[in-house]
Structure formats: structure tokens, C-alpha cells
Design a protein around this motif. Structure first.
Motif, PDB file in Angstrom:
ATOM      1  N   ALA A  71       0.785  -1.339   0.082  1.00 44.06           N
ATOM      2  CA  ALA A  71      -0.029   0.431   0.276  1.00 44.06           C
ATOM      3  C   ALA A  71       1.121   0.696  -0.037  1.00 44.06           C
ATOM      4  N   ARG A  72       0.872   2.747  -0.544  1.00 45.97           N
ATOM      5  CA  ARG A  72       1.448   3.121  -0.466  1.00 45.97           C
ATOM      6  C   ARG A  72       0.738   3.970  -0.184  1.00 45.97           C
ATOM      7  N   PRO A 129      -2.561  10.927   2.381  1.00 46.66           N
ATOM      8  CA  PRO A 129      -3.987   9.704   2.636  1.00 46.66           C
ATOM      9  C   PRO A 129      -3.631   8.486   1.241  1.00 46.66           C
ATOM     10  N   GLN A 130      -3.841   7.012   2.041  1.00 50.08           N
ATOM     11  CA  GLN A 130      -3.653   6.335   1.538  1.00 50.08           C
ATOM     12  C   GLN A 130      -4.176   6.160  -0.140  1.00 50.08           C
ATOM     13  N   ASP A 131      -3.460   5.444  -1.294  1.00 54.11           N
ATOM     14  CA  ASP A 131      -4.183   5.110  -2.697  1.00 54.11           C
ATOM     15  C   ASP A 131      -5.194   4.686  -2.425  1.00 54.11           C
ATOM     16  N   ARG A 183      -1.185  13.154  -5.490  1.00 53.91           N
ATOM     17  CA  ARG A 183      -1.781  12.558  -6.386  1.00 53.91           C
ATOM     18  C   ARG A 183      -2.874  12.970  -6.617  1.00 53.91           C
ATOM     19  N   TYR A 184      -4.093  12.373  -8.060  1.00 50.16           N
ATOM     20  CA  TYR A 184      -5.633  12.892  -8.538  1.00 50.16           C
ATOM     21  C   TYR A 184      -6.721  12.819  -7.994  1.00 50.16           C
ATOM     22  N   ALA A 185      -7.042  13.002  -6.885  1.00 49.64           N
ATOM     23  CA  ALA A 185      -7.706  13.320  -5.975  1.00 49.64           C
ATOM     24  C   ALA A 185      -9.215  13.039  -7.144  1.00 49.64           C
ATOM     25  N   VAL A 217     -13.612  11.754  -1.215  1.00 46.24           N
ATOM     26  CA  VAL A 217     -12.264  11.576  -1.853  1.00 46.24           C
ATOM     27  C   VAL A 217     -11.967  10.023  -1.583  1.00 46.24           C
ATOM     28  N   ARG A 218     -11.103  10.262  -3.538  1.00 44.76           N
ATOM     29  CA  ARG A 218     -10.392   9.114  -3.100  1.00 44.76           C
ATOM     30  C   ARG A 218      -8.898   9.631  -3.987  1.00 44.76           C
ATOM     31  N   PHE A 219      -7.968   9.112  -3.774  1.00 47.85           N
ATOM     32  CA  PHE A 219      -6.824   9.275  -4.167  1.00 47.85           C
ATOM     33  C   PHE A 219      -5.739   8.305  -5.225  1.00 47.85           C
ATOM     34  N   VAL A 220      -5.594   8.682  -6.514  1.00 48.53           N
ATOM     35  CA  VAL A 220      -4.937   7.485  -6.882  1.00 48.53           C
ATOM     36  C   VAL A 220      -3.278   7.961  -7.264  1.00 48.53           C
ATOM     37  N   PRO A 221      -2.667   7.118  -8.119  1.00 43.92           N
ATOM     38  CA  PRO A 221      -1.182   8.013  -8.254  1.00 43.92           C
ATOM     39  C   PRO A 221      -1.330   7.654 -10.083  1.00 43.92           C
ATOM     40  N   HIS A 222      -1.804   7.374 -10.309  1.00 40.39           N
ATOM     41  CA  HIS A 222      -1.415   7.582 -12.515  1.00 40.39           C
ATOM     42  C   HIS A 222      -2.927   8.053 -12.526  1.00 40.39           C
TER      43      HIS A 222
END
Length: 143
Positions: free
Chosen positions: A30-31, A53-55, A74-76, A106-111
């Protein structure tokens, strides 16, 4: 057991191990995002923040409304529903800000490849201050 059967079994085992390692490396541990996500809730325009926040974890934030800053890498993805239910209503790219946003989770994504929403934010300037938008993406009405 013949030598040919043994070689086939060895190849199958090696391919199985390689496939398992490939999947494990892609999933990985987990990142977390690096940085802080700022938002306000109503009533009372109470300031809140999410630090690192966690990915892919969903954060239900209550009735967020107003100026929102994504100081993370990250993208929110902002959702109108709690628990990240429904469609993505707005996306804040890394190091951007927007005004007049209403969201409940809200959710955070790395790509960028994991985005489903549209970009509607502006970059933060070099002093760490943010610019505001006069409009946000409109919410699509439910039939």
C-alpha cells in the motif's frame, strides 16, 4: 519420468513463479500520497485536512463545500456520494486547487490512467498559494 516430462514440469513451475512475482510487483505494498489535501465543510465553513492519504482508500468527508486544495502528488477523485459511491464528479490534479466544489468523499490515485473524471482545476503558484476558479464542473442531474 522422462527427461522431456521433467523439463516441461520445470518450465511450467518457472513460468508460474514468474507470473506470481509479476502480479506481486504490480500490486506492491500500500502506498500513500505525499502532501496534504485541504477542504472545508458546512455548516460553519470548518477547515479540514487529510495528510498523506492512502492510495485507493475512500475518505468520507461529510458535506465539503467551497475552496479545495490538493497539495499532494496524487489525483484526487471527488464524489457527490459518501463512501465514493456513484460517478466521479470532479478531479483535482496534483498540486491544484478549485473553488465552489461540493463533495462528500474523495479517493486518491497515483496514475492519470486511473482517472474517470475531468480536469477542472488550476495549478498552485510557486509560493504555494493557489488560484481559484470562478466555476466548477456542473453536476449532471439524475433522471
Amino acid at each position: 519420468m522422462s527427461a522431456e516430462t521433467w523439463r516441461r514440469g520445470t518450465r511450467v513451475a518457472a513460468l508460474s513463479v514468474a507470473a506470481a512475482l509479476s502480479v506481486m510487483l504490480q500490486i506492491g505494498p500500500a502506498r500513500a500520497a505525499v502532501g496534504i489535501f485541504f477542504y472545508y465543510t458546512h455548516p460553519g465553513r470548518v477547515p479540514w485536512e487529510l495528510a498523506n492519504p492512502q492510495d485507493h482508500q475512500c475518505y468520507t468527508v461529510g458535506d465539503a463545500d467551497g475552496y479545495t486544495q490538493n497539495h499532494t502528488d496524487r489525483y484526487a477523485l471527488l464524489y457527490m456520494g459518501s463512501e465514493c459511491r456513484g460517478q466521479i464528479w470532479h478531479t483535482l490534479y496534483p498540486h491544484t486547487a478549485a473553488d465552489l466544489l461540493k463533495f462528500k468523499s474523495v479517493r486518491f490515485v497515483p496514475h492519470e490512467s486511473q482517472l474517470l473524471g475531468q480536469r477542472s482545476a488550476v495549478p498552485l503558484d510557486t509560493a504555494g498559494k493557489s488560484h481559484t476558479l470562478s466555476t466548477a464542473l456542473p453536476r449532471e442531474p439524475n433522471p
